[in-house]
Design a protein around this motif. Structure first.
Motif: not given
Length: 163
Positions: A37-41, A13-14, A94-97
């Protein structure tokens, strides 16, 4: 002015804290980007009070965090037990990107926002040699209750389960 905060979550995460103006701030923007490109739940985001106060240019009691017009639930953490919070934490999926902007505003009191239950805790009292009674919502421990000696007793006085 842009500030980078030391963060205590994964480097995927930026993070960038943007301060609008030079003097004491009425709000700051927190820009987060999921570079994968991953979902970050339920990604854990921790922000230091010192860094937030530096960004605002003043002492803050509490803050409100919102995405668009939606208030984000958060928790204050007193790491050194001095009665004042040192970190604030929140969760975001987060959703990808995905690129997300949060608005952080000082507040006089913390807001009590509804949150989804993410943990379950229960306690039951021993009623027989190997059985426990119903779930208890409150209980008072006996004064000077000795710790369970598992070399002599198979089960403790109370069954507790949870985090």
């Amino acid at each position: 002015m842009n500030l980078r905060l030391p963060i205590k979550f994964y480097c995927f995460i930026y993070l960038m804290l943007v301060v609008t103006g030079v003097q004491s701030q009425s709000s700051v923007s927190l820009h987060l980007t999921n570079t994968t490109s991953l979902v970050r739940q339920d990604e854990l985001i921790m922000l230091s009070r010192k860094k937030l106060e530096s960004a605002f240019g003043k002492h803050i009691n509490f803050v409100d965090v919102e995405k668009s017009t939606t208030q984000i639930p958060l928790q204050y953490v007193d790491e050194n037990n001095d009665g004042q919070w040192d970190q604030l934490i929140l969760l975001y999926s987060f959703t990808p990107k995905e690129k997300v902007d949060f608005k952080i505003t000082p507040a006089a009191t913390p807001k009590a926002l509804p949150v989804k239950q993410m943990a379950h805790v229960r306690m039951r009292m021993k009623i027989g040699a190997e059985t426990f009674g119903p779930n208890l919502s409150t209980v008072t421990m006996p004064v000077k209750n000795a710790a369970t000696d598992f070399s002599k007793t198979k089960l403790p006085m109370y069954l507790t389960e949870g985090p």
